[in-house]
Design an enzyme around this catalytic site. Structure first.
Site, PDB file in Angstrom:
ATOM      1  N   LYS A   1       0.873  -1.179   0.000  1.00 37.67           N
ATOM      2  CA  LYS A   1       0.000   0.000   0.000  1.00 37.67           C
ATOM      3  C   LYS A   1       0.912   1.232   0.000  1.00 37.67           C
ATOM      4  CE  LYS A   1      -4.291   1.508   2.155  1.00 37.67           C
ATOM      5  NZ  LYS A   1      -5.029   1.793   0.932  1.00 37.67           N
TER       6      LYS A   1
HETATM    7  N1  PMP Z   1      -7.932  -2.028  -3.164  1.00 36.66           N
HETATM    8  C1  PMP Z   1      -7.313  -0.848  -3.102  1.00 36.66           C
HETATM    9  C2  PMP Z   1      -6.564  -0.368  -4.285  1.00 36.66           C
HETATM   10  C3  PMP Z   1      -7.379  -0.074  -1.926  1.00 36.66           C
HETATM   11  O1  PMP Z   1      -6.782   1.121  -1.856  1.00 36.66           O
HETATM   12  C4  PMP Z   1      -8.124  -0.555  -0.829  1.00 36.66           C
HETATM   13  C5  PMP Z   1      -8.227   0.266   0.417  1.00 36.66           C
HETATM   14  N2  PMP Z   1      -7.155   0.021   1.279  1.00 36.66           N
HETATM   15  C6  PMP Z   1      -8.741  -1.807  -0.944  1.00 36.66           C
HETATM   16  C7  PMP Z   1      -8.625  -2.513  -2.122  1.00 36.66           C
HETATM   17  C8  PMP Z   1      -9.491  -2.391   0.216  1.00 36.66           C
HETATM   18  O2  PMP Z   1      -8.569  -2.764   1.215  1.00 36.66           O
HETATM   19  P1  PMP Z   1      -8.972  -2.789   2.744  1.00 36.66           P
HETATM   20  O3  PMP Z   1     -10.202  -3.581   2.855  1.00 36.66           O
HETATM   21  O4  PMP Z   1      -7.805  -3.436   3.421  1.00 36.66           O
HETATM   22  O5  PMP Z   1      -9.174  -1.376   3.161  1.00 36.66           O
END
Ligand code: PMP
Length: 302
Positions: free
Chosen positions: A155
């Site tokens: 991320k």
């Molecule tokens: N895909 C992307 C590209 C994201 O930025 C996010 C948000 N973090 C998600 C999926 C969903 O991830 P999470 O459930 O861990 O927030």
């Protein structure tokens, strides 16, 4: 300094307004920051932070992939997150841990450059204004970048330019949100959300090889719905399967569970929020709002 708006920077609690960086900061210029997005929820037992450990783990995994030594342990960051929510007396909120190259010299290289770690938190409601009524989405002409180009399971700030350009295109064309596909045409995810579709009573979502961020909400929903006796399949999804799905919805920390009612001008199912989407929504909100007896270990009370 009021005690209402505190941030955490490199081990110290500081006034949020003092958490600023010079324009030439490496991570601002080159997108080399890494971050997390975490939610806190108001519950009958006080504020809980949802899946704190998993978010902090992913933060450290992202740091590891980029060879960033954060100078703190996972436990230190968990404690700081709890403390920042507590000290700011936050109820439903969004928490943003961020690590960045705090260096202001010109040059892409990172060797020897100082890394700073920040945690901010603020009150937060719905991510999408149409969260309850459903979204109109566009399959983007921009593909999801793939892990041979950038580590997509990390991320990292730079990854989000792929999201920004897809969202820009979708919005400019009158849609609420984009859906990105991999270069070989399989459905990947939204710019900041994972996606699920419903077909013949089963839940389908793109698998790990579909160029997705391994979302913590996605993982939670797969687990919860399997426990509810639902069939959940992780596999490649063709674009046309979106159009013929009975239901579709996005999931994510910010997006929570958001129905998708139209894709590329094609109505999904009967164009209304479907019964399985509603079930997923209820099951998820029961858990995060402290109304469920299961998975109590996912809730960290501040
Ligand atoms: N895909 C992307 C590209 C994201 O930025 C996010 C948000 N973090 C998600 C999926 C969903 O991830 P999470 O459930 O861990 O927030």
């Amino acid at each position: 300094m009021t005690d209402e708006k505190l941030s955490w920077l490199n081990g110290n609690f500081i006034d949020e307004e003092k958490a600023v960086v010079p324009i030439m900061t490496h991570s601002l210029q080159y997108g080399s920051g890494i971050f997390e997005g975490i939610r806190g929820y108001e519950t009958p037992k006080g504020t809980e932070i949802f899946r704190l450990k998993e978010h902090v783990k992913r933060f450290f995994n992202t740091a590891k992939i980029y060879g960033m030594n954060l100078g703190f342990s996972e436990g230190d960051i968990e404690k700081a997150i709890i403390e920042i929510v507590r000290r700011n007396k936050l109820k439903s909120c969004y928490i943003r841990p961020f690590a960045f190259y705090d260096d202001h010299s010109v040059g892409v290289g990172t060797a020897g450059k100082k890394i700073s770690v920040y945690i901010g938190a603020f009150p937060f409601g719905k991510y999408f204004s149409a969260a309850d009524t459903g979204l109109k989405c566009k399959v983007s002409s921009w593909h999801r970048m793939e892990s041979s180009i950038l580590p997509i399971e990390a991320k990292a700030s730079g990854n989000y330019l792929n999201s920004v350009i897809a969202m820009k295109e979708a919005k400019a064309s009158g849609f609420d949100e984009a859906i990105l596909t991999s270069r070989d045409g399989y459905v990947a995810e939204g710019p900041g959300e994972n996606i699920f579709i419903v077909k013949d009573g089963a839940l389908l979502t793109p698998g790990r090889d579909s160029q997705i961020l391994l979302g913590i909400t996605r993982n939670t929903i797969i687990e919860l719905m399997k426990e509810n006796g639902m069939q959940v399949i992780e596999r490649f999804i063709h674009r046309e399967e979106l159009y013929t799905a009975d239901e579709a919805f996005f999931v994510g920390t910010a997006a929570e569970v958001t129905p998708i009612l139209n894709i590329d001008g094609i109505t999904i199912g009967d164009g209304k929020v479907g019964s399985i989407t509603k079930k997923v929504w209820e099951t998820y909100f029961n858990l995060v709002q402290g109304k469920s007896n299961t998975h109590q270990d996912y809730l960290t009370y501040v």
